[in-house]
Design a protein around this motif. Structure first.
Motif, PDB file in Angstrom:
ATOM      1  N   ALA A  11      -6.903   5.557   1.155  1.00 21.49           N
ATOM      2  CA  ALA A  11      -6.383   4.646   2.159  1.00 21.49           C
ATOM      3  C   ALA A  11      -5.413   5.292   3.104  1.00 21.49           C
ATOM      4  CB  ALA A  11      -5.746   3.452   1.464  1.00 21.49           C
ATOM      5  N   ASP A  37      -7.957  -3.260  10.227  1.00 20.89           N
ATOM      6  CA  ASP A  37      -6.561  -3.641  10.005  1.00 20.89           C
ATOM      7  C   ASP A  37      -6.147  -4.866  10.811  1.00 20.89           C
ATOM      8  OD1 ASP A  37      -6.408  -1.349   8.423  1.00 20.89           O
ATOM      9  OD2 ASP A  37      -5.726  -0.115  10.099  1.00 20.89           O
ATOM     10  N   PHE A  63      -9.510   9.173   9.688  1.00 23.89           N
ATOM     11  CA  PHE A  63      -9.257   8.157  10.706  1.00 23.89           C
ATOM     12  C   PHE A  63      -9.020   8.823  12.061  1.00 23.89           C
ATOM     13  CE2 PHE A  63      -7.458   5.838   6.936  1.00 23.89           C
ATOM     14  CZ  PHE A  63      -8.460   4.896   6.873  1.00 23.89           C
ATOM     15  N   MET A  65      -7.609   7.071  15.329  1.00 26.27           N
ATOM     16  CA  MET A  65      -7.117   5.764  15.797  1.00 26.27           C
ATOM     17  C   MET A  65      -6.020   6.012  16.834  1.00 26.27           C
ATOM     18  SD  MET A  65      -7.075   3.813  12.084  1.00 26.27           S
ATOM     19  CE  MET A  65      -7.241   2.140  12.703  1.00 26.27           C
ATOM     20  N   TRP A  99      -2.150   2.936  13.267  1.00 25.02           N
ATOM     21  CA  TRP A  99      -2.607   2.215  12.071  1.00 25.02           C
ATOM     22  C   TRP A  99      -2.241   0.732  12.128  1.00 25.02           C
ATOM     23  CZ3 TRP A  99      -2.227   5.878   7.174  1.00 25.02           C
ATOM     24  CH2 TRP A  99      -3.067   6.974   7.389  1.00 25.02           C
ATOM     25  N   ALA A 100      -2.140   0.115  10.968  1.00 23.93           N
ATOM     26  CA  ALA A 100      -2.168  -1.353  10.891  1.00 23.93           C
ATOM     27  C   ALA A 100      -0.875  -2.021  11.343  1.00 23.93           C
ATOM     28  CB  ALA A 100      -2.469  -1.750   9.444  1.00 23.93           C
ATOM     29  N   ILE A 160       4.011   2.493   6.402  1.00 25.65           N
ATOM     30  CA  ILE A 160       2.921   1.932   7.216  1.00 25.65           C
ATOM     31  C   ILE A 160       2.793   0.441   6.933  1.00 25.65           C
ATOM     32  CG2 ILE A 160       1.663   4.127   7.216  1.00 25.65           C
ATOM     33  CD1 ILE A 160      -0.344   2.807   5.240  1.00 25.65           C
ATOM     34  N   ASP A 161       1.883  -0.195   7.661  1.00 23.61           N
ATOM     35  CA  ASP A 161       1.410  -1.547   7.387  1.00 23.61           C
ATOM     36  C   ASP A 161       2.509  -2.605   7.379  1.00 23.61           C
ATOM     37  OD1 ASP A 161      -0.904  -0.154   7.172  1.00 23.61           O
ATOM     38  OD2 ASP A 161      -1.376  -0.737   5.122  1.00 23.61           O
ATOM     39  N   GLU A 209      -1.037  -1.177  -0.644  1.00 21.31           N
ATOM     40  CA  GLU A 209      -0.646  -1.153   0.771  1.00 21.31           C
ATOM     41  C   GLU A 209      -1.079  -2.470   1.407  1.00 21.31           C
ATOM     42  OE1 GLU A 209      -2.729   2.105   2.588  1.00 21.31           O
ATOM     43  OE2 GLU A 209      -4.670   1.141   2.404  1.00 21.31           O
ATOM     44  N   ALA A 210      -0.969  -2.545   2.746  1.00 17.82           N
ATOM     45  CA  ALA A 210      -1.500  -3.659   3.542  1.00 17.82           C
ATOM     46  C   ALA A 210      -0.937  -5.033   3.158  1.00 17.82           C
ATOM     47  CB  ALA A 210      -3.037  -3.679   3.456  1.00 17.82           C
ATOM     48  N   THR A 265     -11.074   1.020   2.231  1.00 13.76           N
ATOM     49  CA  THR A 265      -9.838   0.279   2.475  1.00 13.76           C
ATOM     50  C   THR A 265     -10.130  -1.208   2.614  1.00 13.76           C
ATOM     51  OG1 THR A 265     -10.055   0.626   4.848  1.00 13.76           O
ATOM     52  CG2 THR A 265      -8.683   2.208   3.620  1.00 13.76           C
ATOM     53  N   HIS A 267      -7.922  -4.933   3.966  1.00 14.48           N
ATOM     54  CA  HIS A 267      -6.699  -5.277   4.700  1.00 14.48           C
ATOM     55  C   HIS A 267      -6.722  -6.749   5.079  1.00 14.48           C
ATOM     56  CE1 HIS A 267      -3.239  -3.484   6.949  1.00 14.48           C
ATOM     57  NE2 HIS A 267      -3.260  -4.731   7.392  1.00 14.48           N
ATOM     58  N   HIS A 282     -11.384  -6.464   7.051  1.00 18.18           N
ATOM     59  CA  HIS A 282     -12.377  -5.541   7.615  1.00 18.18           C
ATOM     60  C   HIS A 282     -13.313  -5.040   6.520  1.00 18.18           C
ATOM     61  CE1 HIS A 282      -9.273  -2.055   6.985  1.00 18.18           C
ATOM     62  NE2 HIS A 282     -10.149  -2.009   6.015  1.00 18.18           N
ATOM     63  N   ARG A 294     -14.800   1.022  10.753  1.00 23.39           N
ATOM     64  CA  ARG A 294     -14.774  -0.277  10.113  1.00 23.39           C
ATOM     65  C   ARG A 294     -14.949  -1.401  11.137  1.00 23.39           C
ATOM     66  NH1 ARG A 294      -9.076   1.335   7.600  1.00 23.39           N
ATOM     67  NH2 ARG A 294      -9.030   2.179   9.718  1.00 23.39           N
TER      68      ARG A 294
HETATM   69  O1  FUB Z   1      -6.328   2.077   9.186  1.00 22.87           O
HETATM   70  C1  FUB Z   1      -5.474   3.007   8.609  1.00 22.87           C
HETATM   71  C2  FUB Z   1      -4.937   2.510   7.292  1.00 22.87           C
HETATM   72  O2  FUB Z   1      -6.017   2.207   6.425  1.00 22.87           O
HETATM   73  C3  FUB Z   1      -4.161   1.228   7.338  1.00 22.87           C
HETATM   74  O3  FUB Z   1      -2.847   1.385   7.767  1.00 22.87           O
HETATM   75  C4  FUB Z   1      -4.300   0.758   5.945  1.00 22.87           C
HETATM   76  O4  FUB Z   1      -3.951  -0.579   5.761  1.00 22.87           O
HETATM   77  C5  FUB Z   1      -5.749   1.028   5.691  1.00 22.87           C
HETATM   78  O5  FUB Z   1      -6.559   0.000   6.181  1.00 22.87           O
END
Ligand code: FUB
Length: 475
Positions: A11, A37, A63, A65, A99-100, A160-161, A209-210, A265, A267, A282, A294
């Protein structure tokens, strides 16, 4: 070569609609881009869904992003992409990893968008905040630097998140974290600084997480991604939740509200809109999707009378492809193979499961990593069956297992395996049943020879064996 990665790293680790055109939900909210996310917000008559934007190439293993999109909906069924309303470039101090995030309306009536980004400083991820005068922005950096970073005392192992929650008394709370490190703090009324110390909430069982925080009928709810073996296959996450009578806990774990999805992952965003509750999340179900490509979708969420949530039924996850009609003779066959990886499941190929995508290990998967070249699957029956078609749903884990280069169906003619006569092309498309037809054969054994692409192994989620005519039964 794509590689497997351990659960702990997973993740952290087209195309139909253009921006501005409405899409019908139930499946992904859009297939024009890959989204991830989700965070949800209701303002007026509109449901806003804020998403990350996956831009990894097909087969990518990380990722990619760079910005966040906003989608609007009048009915939680049709969604319009309003475009990329926030980008890494809005934060002069950040460099990558959009990210999220989550948006919250401040007491000043402005909209604050909290996002994790690679802050280019010490450590990896920081949390920044942007602000705009409407849910669609335009948004600008509200602080000029991180709100949370590795230098914040008692911060998470991975900052994060963020999820932001405003209580009835106006106090705003920030929750965030990953790598099993959930953290929480009060925000000052200005929304851009924390008030007091960072706490480590208790009782949030198997938090990974998330987090997503909300309140219903006086009870505080915290949903979050967990990746324990009690709810998800290795490397995948489910969504668990906990409740509390105080916004900072202690929390009581209540169970799983969303099973694992087709992406590693998971979320959640849980919200009430026009009298209905929704789980926005997602998966990897969009065409060409995967763990780094995703797509956001949503499903209704229902409550029990005791205030617990019923597990969400995932209806929008189908990446396309219903099983072809006809009696599936595979269900009564004994399967064998030239090789199956010890952690995979040969029995998955003939259990009748309907995968939602080529990444869907909901019922396990057959895979032969790290073998390359040609491997085979075989069905045996105690007496002869007449078979005229097979349908194969390939497994692609976006790592070491990829779609095959080719395949060939063979049958046992009494003394040897030979190719079935008149075989049509053996399809190798993802996210669907690849139907191959041939002149019907009567046999006790059928074999599928699968030849890998260079550098990859192969896998199968379902392999159906069917009579020639859809209506014929040979059970
Ligand atoms: O999208 C990047 C990371 O992956 C997010 O911050 C997490 O929640 C997981 O979905």
């Amino acid at each position: 070569m794509k590689r497997r990665w351990p659960a702990a790293a997973a993740a952290a680790l087209v195309l139909v609609l253009a921006t501005g055109q409405p899409a019908t939900a139930a499946a992904p909210i859009t297939t024009a881009i890959y989204t991830a996310d989700p965070a949800a917000l209701v303002a007026g008559d509109t449901l806003y869904v804020y998403t990350g934007h996956d831009e990894a190439p097909a087969g990518g293993a990380n990722f990619v992003m760079r910005d966040w999109h906003v989608f609007t909906s009048p009915d939680a069924a049709t969604f319009t992409d309003q475009g990329a309303k926030l980008s890494i470039s809005n934060f002069s101090w950040a460099g990558a990893d959009a990210w999220a995030g989550e948006v919250e309306r401040g007491a000043d009536g402005r909209y604050y968008w909290y996002v994790p980004v690679n802050g280019n400083g010490a450590g990896w991820m920081d949390i920044g905040v942007a602000v705009g005068d409407s849910p669609l922005g335009p948004f600008t950096d509200a602080k000029g630097g991180p709100l949370i970073s590795d230098s914040t005392p008692n911060s998470s192992p991975l900052n994060i998140d963020p999820t932001v929650f405003t209580d009835d008394d106006g106090q705003v709370y920030l929750y965030w974290g990953s790598y099993y490190g959930l953290r929480a703090a009060r925000l000052n009324p200005g929304m851009t600084s924390i008030n007091g110390s960072v706490i480590t909430p208790s009782g949030v069982t198997n938090f990974w997480e998330a987090p997503w925080m909300f309140k219903r009928a006086g009870v505080y709810y915290l949903a979050y991604a967990a990746n324990d073996s009690g709810c998800a296959a290795p490397g995948y996450a489910c969504v668990r939740y906990a409740t509390a009578s105080n916004p900072l806990g202690p929390w009581t774990h209540r169970g799983v509200v969303l099973d694992q999805v087709s992406s590693t992952t998971n979320h959640p965003a849980i919200i009430e809109f026009k009298g209905e509750w929704y789980m926005v999340y997602h998966n990897a179900a969009a065409p060409g999707g995967g763990n780094f490509r995703r797509s956001v979708t949503l499903d209704k969420l229902y409550w029990n009378t005791d205030g617990t949530m019923r597990k969400v039924v995932q209806t929008g996850g189908s990446g396309g492809g219903q099983p072809p009609a006809g009696t599936n003779l595979a269900l009564t066959a004994t399967a064998s193979t030239s090789y199956v990886s010890p952690w995979e499941t040969l029995a998955a190929v003939n259990d009748g499961y309907v995968p939602t995508s080529s990444a869907d290990r909901g019922h396990g998967a057959y895979g032969n990593w790290n073998h390359q070249g040609t491997e085979w699957l075989e069905y045996r029956w105690p007496s002869a069956r007449t078979v005229g078609r097979v349908a194969t749903y390939w497994f692609d884990d976006d790592q070491g297992i990829d779609l095959p280069a080719s395949c060939q169906v063979q049958y046992w003619n009494g003394s040897a395996y030979v190719n079935v006569p008149g075989q049509s092309a053996c399809g190798v498309s993802p996210h669907t049943y690849n139907v191959t037809t041939f002149t019907p054969v009567s046999t006790t054994r059928l074999r599928l020879n699968i030849t890998s692409r260079t550098g990859f192994s192969t896998g199968v989620l379902e392999w159906m064996a069917l009579p020639a005519a859809a209506s014929t039964s040979n059970g």
